[in-house]
Motif scaffolding. Structure first.
Motif, PDB file in Angstrom:
ATOM      1  N   LYS A  14      23.067  37.227 -10.714  1.00  0.00           N
ATOM      2  CA  LYS A  14      22.855  36.602 -12.025  1.00  0.00           C
ATOM      3  C   LYS A  14      23.691  37.305 -13.087  1.00  0.00           C
ATOM      4  O   LYS A  14      24.179  36.681 -14.017  1.00  0.00           O
ATOM      5  CB  LYS A  14      21.373  36.661 -12.414  1.00  0.00           C
ATOM      6  CG  LYS A  14      20.512  35.674 -11.671  1.00  0.00           C
ATOM      7  CD  LYS A  14      19.078  35.735 -12.142  1.00  0.00           C
ATOM      8  CE  LYS A  14      18.235  34.748 -11.360  1.00  0.00           C
ATOM      9  NZ  LYS A  14      16.813  34.865 -11.681  1.00  0.00           N
ATOM     10  N   ASN A  15      23.814  38.623 -12.939  1.00  0.00           N
ATOM     11  CA  ASN A  15      24.612  39.438 -13.859  1.00  0.00           C
ATOM     12  C   ASN A  15      25.771  40.045 -13.078  1.00  0.00           C
ATOM     13  O   ASN A  15      25.707  41.210 -12.671  1.00  0.00           O
ATOM     14  CB  ASN A  15      23.753  40.545 -14.484  1.00  0.00           C
ATOM     15  CG  ASN A  15      22.566  39.988 -15.231  1.00  0.00           C
ATOM     16  OD1 ASN A  15      22.716  39.120 -16.080  1.00  0.00           O
ATOM     17  ND2 ASN A  15      21.374  40.475 -14.894  1.00  0.00           N
ATOM     18  N   ASP A  75      22.691  46.185 -10.862  1.00  0.00           N
ATOM     19  CA  ASP A  75      22.073  45.090 -10.108  1.00  0.00           C
ATOM     20  C   ASP A  75      22.683  44.982  -8.709  1.00  0.00           C
ATOM     21  O   ASP A  75      21.973  44.778  -7.727  1.00  0.00           O
ATOM     22  CB  ASP A  75      22.239  43.760 -10.850  1.00  0.00           C
ATOM     23  CG  ASP A  75      21.292  43.630 -12.035  1.00  0.00           C
ATOM     24  OD1 ASP A  75      20.523  44.574 -12.314  1.00  0.00           O
ATOM     25  OD2 ASP A  75      21.338  42.563 -12.693  1.00  0.00           O
ATOM     26  N   TRP A 129      19.688  37.651  -7.798  1.00  0.00           N
ATOM     27  CA  TRP A 129      20.733  36.724  -7.420  1.00  0.00           C
ATOM     28  C   TRP A 129      20.569  35.344  -8.041  1.00  0.00           C
ATOM     29  O   TRP A 129      19.489  34.884  -8.309  1.00  0.00           O
ATOM     30  CB  TRP A 129      20.914  36.628  -5.919  1.00  0.00           C
ATOM     31  CG  TRP A 129      19.771  36.062  -5.124  1.00  0.00           C
ATOM     32  CD1 TRP A 129      19.355  34.757  -5.086  1.00  0.00           C
ATOM     33  CD2 TRP A 129      18.929  36.767  -4.217  1.00  0.00           C
ATOM     34  NE1 TRP A 129      18.318  34.613  -4.210  1.00  0.00           N
ATOM     35  CE2 TRP A 129      18.035  35.832  -3.661  1.00  0.00           C
ATOM     36  CE3 TRP A 129      18.851  38.091  -3.802  1.00  0.00           C
ATOM     37  CZ2 TRP A 129      17.067  36.183  -2.727  1.00  0.00           C
ATOM     38  CZ3 TRP A 129      17.889  38.438  -2.883  1.00  0.00           C
ATOM     39  CH2 TRP A 129      17.016  37.502  -2.355  1.00  0.00           C
ATOM     40  N   GLU A 130      21.744  34.726  -8.234  1.00  0.00           N
ATOM     41  CA  GLU A 130      21.812  33.377  -8.790  1.00  0.00           C
ATOM     42  C   GLU A 130      21.988  32.350  -7.679  1.00  0.00           C
ATOM     43  O   GLU A 130      21.504  31.225  -7.767  1.00  0.00           O
ATOM     44  CB  GLU A 130      23.005  33.321  -9.751  1.00  0.00           C
ATOM     45  CG  GLU A 130      23.349  31.947 -10.259  1.00  0.00           C
ATOM     46  CD  GLU A 130      24.538  32.006 -11.190  1.00  0.00           C
ATOM     47  OE1 GLU A 130      24.363  31.606 -12.348  1.00  0.00           O
ATOM     48  OE2 GLU A 130      25.622  32.449 -10.761  1.00  0.00           O
ATOM     49  N   LYS A 131      22.700  32.764  -6.628  1.00  0.00           N
ATOM     50  CA  LYS A 131      23.047  31.849  -5.544  1.00  0.00           C
ATOM     51  C   LYS A 131      23.135  32.629  -4.246  1.00  0.00           C
ATOM     52  O   LYS A 131      23.551  33.787  -4.239  1.00  0.00           O
ATOM     53  CB  LYS A 131      24.406  31.209  -5.871  1.00  0.00           C
ATOM     54  CG  LYS A 131      25.000  30.332  -4.814  1.00  0.00           C
ATOM     55  CD  LYS A 131      26.361  29.821  -5.295  1.00  0.00           C
ATOM     56  CE  LYS A 131      27.149  29.200  -4.181  1.00  0.00           C
ATOM     57  NZ  LYS A 131      28.482  28.764  -4.639  1.00  0.00           N
ATOM     58  N   HIS A 172      15.160  38.128  -7.923  1.00  0.00           N
ATOM     59  CA  HIS A 172      15.457  38.022  -9.351  1.00  0.00           C
ATOM     60  C   HIS A 172      16.888  38.472  -9.679  1.00  0.00           C
ATOM     61  O   HIS A 172      17.413  38.165 -10.739  1.00  0.00           O
ATOM     62  CB  HIS A 172      14.462  38.845 -10.174  1.00  0.00           C
ATOM     63  CG  HIS A 172      14.634  40.325 -10.015  1.00  0.00           C
ATOM     64  ND1 HIS A 172      14.152  41.028  -8.920  1.00  0.00           N
ATOM     65  CD2 HIS A 172      15.260  41.230 -10.810  1.00  0.00           C
ATOM     66  CE1 HIS A 172      14.475  42.304  -9.045  1.00  0.00           C
ATOM     67  NE2 HIS A 172      15.144  42.453 -10.186  1.00  0.00           N
TER      68      HIS A 172
END
Length: 135
Positions: free
Chosen positions: A45-46, A52, A124-126, A122
């Protein structure tokens, strides 16, 4: 040593060396030791957050505690040459090997895997998964 004896020694040594090398090669169609491959790619996500990324790497490494995971490799994007065929948009990869499909299925529902998802999802986005078996 006579020339014929020396020549015979060299030929015999070469034949022994070739035989030894050939016996170390896997037989065609024999398959690998762990024929089920599970390769996962994570996008953060970041993406700029090293913290992260490192948390996710640490989380992935906990998956080696699962008894059916025979081998685990964790990677981050390498600084290799930019080419059209190279996708370096992901952040962390997980490469696992299993003895069989039953072992891979056990991994999916294992408490350590479920805990990893709970603790790290929380970050990761994908996620993309590639599962394969030796051909």
């Amino acid at each position: 040593m006579k020339p014929t004896s020396r020549r015979k020694f060299i030929v015999t040594s070469a034949a022994l060396a070739a035989g030894t090398a050939a016996s170390a090669l896997p037989l065609k169609g024999s398959g690998n030791k762990y024929p089920v491959i599970h390769h996962v790619f994570f996008w953060l996500k970041n993406p700029a957050s090293i913290e992260d990324r490192d948390k996710l790497v640490a989380g992935v490494k906990t998956l080696s505690k699962i008894e059916t995971v025979r081998e685990l490799r964790v990677g981050v994007v390498a600084s290799t040459e930019k080419r059209d065929v190279v996708d370096n948009s992901w952040a962390v990869s997980e490469l696992m090997f299993f003895s069989d499909l039953a072992g891979q299925a056990t991994y999916q529902t294992h408490p350590v895997h479920l805990e990893f998802i709970k603790n790290c999802s929380h970050l990761w986005e994908k996620v993309i998964v590639y599962d394969a078996v030796d051909a």
